[in-house]
Design a protein around this motif. Structure first.
Motif, PDB file in Angstrom:
ATOM      1  N   THR A  80       0.815  -1.216   0.000  1.00 50.98           N
ATOM      2  CA  THR A  80       0.000   0.000   0.000  1.00 50.98           C
ATOM      3  C   THR A  80       0.850   1.268   0.000  1.00 50.98           C
TER       4      THR A  80
ATOM      5  N   LEU B 276      -5.422   2.797   3.087  1.00 49.94           N
ATOM      6  CA  LEU B 276      -5.887   1.435   3.351  1.00 49.94           C
ATOM      7  C   LEU B 276      -7.365   1.326   2.985  1.00 49.94           C
ATOM      8  N   LEU B 277      -7.676   0.339   2.154  1.00 44.51           N
ATOM      9  CA  LEU B 277      -9.056   0.118   1.724  1.00 44.51           C
ATOM     10  C   LEU B 277      -9.442  -1.329   2.009  1.00 44.51           C
ATOM     11  N   THR B 278     -10.684  -1.527   2.384  1.00 42.71           N
ATOM     12  CA  THR B 278     -11.192  -2.894   2.510  1.00 42.71           C
ATOM     13  C   THR B 278     -11.403  -3.449   1.106  1.00 42.71           C
ATOM     14  N   SER B 279     -11.590  -4.746   0.983  1.00 45.62           N
ATOM     15  CA  SER B 279     -11.824  -5.331  -0.343  1.00 45.62           C
ATOM     16  C   SER B 279     -13.119  -4.801  -0.946  1.00 45.62           C
ATOM     17  N   TYR B 280     -14.118  -4.536  -0.092  1.00 45.95           N
ATOM     18  CA  TYR B 280     -15.372  -3.965  -0.583  1.00 45.95           C
ATOM     19  C   TYR B 280     -15.126  -2.559  -1.155  1.00 45.95           C
ATOM     20  N   GLU B 281     -14.382  -1.725  -0.413  1.00 43.91           N
ATOM     21  CA  GLU B 281     -14.087  -0.368  -0.892  1.00 43.91           C
ATOM     22  C   GLU B 281     -13.277  -0.405  -2.180  1.00 43.91           C
TER      23      GLU B 281
END
Length: 131
Positions: free
Chosen positions: A95, A114-119
């Motif tokens: 990242t 940082l992003l979640t997999s959904y984001e």
């Protein structure tokens, strides 16, 4: 971060195929080679006298696996060059680099974000819609 993320932010990409594209081609060539190798084994298992029919799939197996290896090395070299340029075209990478959609050059994630997999999936959808 100086800017708030929005779809449509374009980054200049290095010329040539991206790491993501090279990795996909590598995987495809290796899978084709492995499939041909399995076909050879099945033919020889059915009847050893079918060895003549196994020659072409054997050549495809060797070529596919060799091409997969060469493309994988090219992808690794491209990964280093992209990192030196400050971005990556592979979502699962570190990242500390900007993640850029490989076909369009549109920014998906800022470096350090940082992003979640959904984001991440939602942003990719928005980026692809912005093309």
């Amino acid at each position: 971060m100086a800017d708030e993320w929005r779809p449509g932010i374009r980054r200049e990409l290095l010329p040539g195929r991206s790491e993501a594209e090279l990795a996909g081609l590598s995987l495809g060539a290796a899978v084709a080679g492995m499939t041909a190798a399995v076909l050879v084994l099945v033919l020889l298992f059915l009847d050893a006298r079918l060895w003549v029919w196994a020659l072409l799939p054997s050549a495809v197996a060797v070529a596919g696996i060799a091409a997969g290896g060469l493309l994988d090395r090219s992808a690794a070299r491209r990964q280093v060059r992209e990192a030196q340029a400050g971005y990556t075209t592979v979502a699962a990478e570190q990242t500390d680099l900007e993640y850029v959609e490989p076909r369009t050059g549109l920014l998906v994630r800022y470096a350090g974000e940082l992003l979640t997999s959904y984001e991440l999936r939602a942003r990719l959808s928005r980026v692809r819609a912005a093309r």
